[in-house]
Design a protein around this motif. Structure first.
Motif, PDB file in Angstrom:
ATOM      1  N   ASP A  67       0.844  -1.203   0.000  1.00 28.87           N
ATOM      2  CA  ASP A  67       0.000   0.000   0.000  1.00 28.87           C
ATOM      3  C   ASP A  67       0.869   1.239   0.000  1.00 28.87           C
ATOM      4  O   ASP A  67       2.088   1.169   0.200  1.00 28.87           O
ATOM      5  CB  ASP A  67      -0.951   0.013   1.201  1.00 28.87           C
ATOM      6  CG  ASP A  67      -2.353   0.482   0.815  1.00 28.87           C
ATOM      7  OD1 ASP A  67      -2.444   1.462   0.042  1.00 28.87           O
ATOM      8  OD2 ASP A  67      -3.341  -0.124   1.264  1.00 28.87           O
ATOM      9  N   GLY A 113      -5.559   0.193   2.410  1.00 24.71           N
ATOM     10  CA  GLY A 113      -6.586   1.089   1.886  1.00 24.71           C
ATOM     11  C   GLY A 113      -6.721   2.352   2.723  1.00 24.71           C
ATOM     12  O   GLY A 113      -6.329   2.399   3.891  1.00 24.71           O
ATOM     13  N   LYS A 120      -3.864  -5.409   1.465  1.00 24.81           N
ATOM     14  CA  LYS A 120      -3.785  -3.974   1.280  1.00 24.81           C
ATOM     15  C   LYS A 120      -4.531  -3.302   2.435  1.00 24.81           C
ATOM     16  O   LYS A 120      -5.554  -3.798   2.894  1.00 24.81           O
ATOM     17  CB  LYS A 120      -4.400  -3.562  -0.066  1.00 24.81           C
ATOM     18  CG  LYS A 120      -3.647  -4.101  -1.279  1.00 24.81           C
ATOM     19  CD  LYS A 120      -4.287  -3.631  -2.574  1.00 24.81           C
ATOM     20  CE  LYS A 120      -3.516  -4.160  -3.791  1.00 24.81           C
ATOM     21  NZ  LYS A 120      -4.122  -3.718  -5.066  1.00 24.81           N
TER      22      LYS A 120
END
Length: 318
Positions: free
Chosen positions: A45, A175, A173
């Motif tokens: 990420d 986010g 991930k």
């Protein structure tokens, strides 16, 4: 699935992490799944979404020794594993351990260092030991690596080879947070860093016991067959150049055992396998060039395979 009662000790750890990480319960939950299954996590990420804070909160929650390794192009393998230095007083070489000699290791921006240095971490992840000057040094238990990489910046990076990607149990991930969650983040950090307010809720000995208990979670033959069918479908899929290896099948089974355990079950359900399949399989799949050109992703492939693979209908209990 989420309505099931969670294991009390795991629930305590999650509540503790949520004091620091807001709106990231699923990421925290999957991180605990990997930790309990004695695996490792690759977190991909952009900077600033809380990757480091997640690992620190997890380490503090279990009273673990936390080490952070900032991977850079000039980092040497000895900077990770440690080095033997000659002591003239004792007239012998003495081993000075590197940051890998911890319980919870944050390998920050792992793709920014050379393959030679990446491989120094690889031995520890796979063998739970490192070898320096011909001497093998065992790592502590538990030993959990959460590696991060930035999916946007590729200049000056060294993509992880398939052999090393395969060593990670899960890929996730973080986010961005929702607007509501981000406002709450601002409120919490306004006066004091939340990480400073949490204490351990379980100790390392209790964690080791939980890791052993997970191995006893029952996996029915029909569930094992389901896992193998899913993995085999990635190997024959028209968009896939290289599918999931048997190590990936093992990883999915172990992750499913851990996921069932944290929800207080002593048996694995097909739902557990389906919930974890993408996180376990995606980084183990290499797509054909034409598939990438058409915009197909590894996530798309896993979703389609899950949709068309027959699900075991018999309840998988002893």
């Amino acid at each position: 699935m989420m309505t099931e009662e969670m294991h009390p000790a795991i629930e305590q750890v999650l509540v503790n992490i949520e004091k620091v990480m807001i709106g990231k319960r699923q990421v925290a939950e999957l991180s605990i799944v990997a930790l309990l299954a004695d695996g490792h996590v690759l977190l991909e990420d952009v900077p600033g979404v809380g990757k480091t804070m997640m690992v620190r909160a997890l380490a503090k929650s279990i009273g673990a020794n936390f080490r952070r390794i900032q991977f850079t192009p000039d980092l040497l393998p000895s900077d990770v594993t440690g080095v033997s230095i000659y002591n003239p007083k004792e007239m012998e070489f003495q081993f000075r351990p590197g940051p890998i000699m911890g319980n919870i290791i944050l390998a920050d921006e792992i793709n920014r260092t050379s393959p030679k240095t990446q491989s120094a971490l690889l031995e520890g992840m796979e063998e739970s030991s490192v070898t320096i000057d011909g001497v093998t040094h065992m790592l502590g238990k538990p030993f959990f690596v959460m590696a991060t990489q930035n999916p946007i910046e590729y200049e000056g990076t060294y993509p992880l080879p398939e052999a090393q990607l395969d060593r990670f149990l899960l890929k996730m991930k973080m986010g961005y947070p929702s607007a509501k969650d981000e406002i709450e983040v601002l409120n919490r950090v306004q006066k004091q860093a939340p990480i400073e307010t949490i204490d351990s809720v379980i100790d390392l000995e209790e964690l080791r016991k939980l890791q052993e208990e997970i191995k006893e979670v029952y996996v029915d033959d029909s569930i094992k067959r389901y896992i193998v069918d899913l993995a085999d479908s990635t190997r024959t899929h028209g968009s896939v150049y290289l599918g999931v290896s048997p190590r990936g099948s093992i990883a999915l089974m172990k992750a499913a055992q851990a996921y069932a355990f944290i929800y207080n079950r002593d048996y694995v359900l097909p739902d557990d396998v389906q919930h974890l399949a993408s996180a376990v399989f995606v980084h183990r799949i290499i797509l054909k060039s034409e598939a990438k050109f058409e915009g197909i992703t590894a996530e798309n492939v896993v979703e389609r395979i899950l949709a068309r693979t027959p699900v075991p209908v018999q309840k998988a209990v002893k």
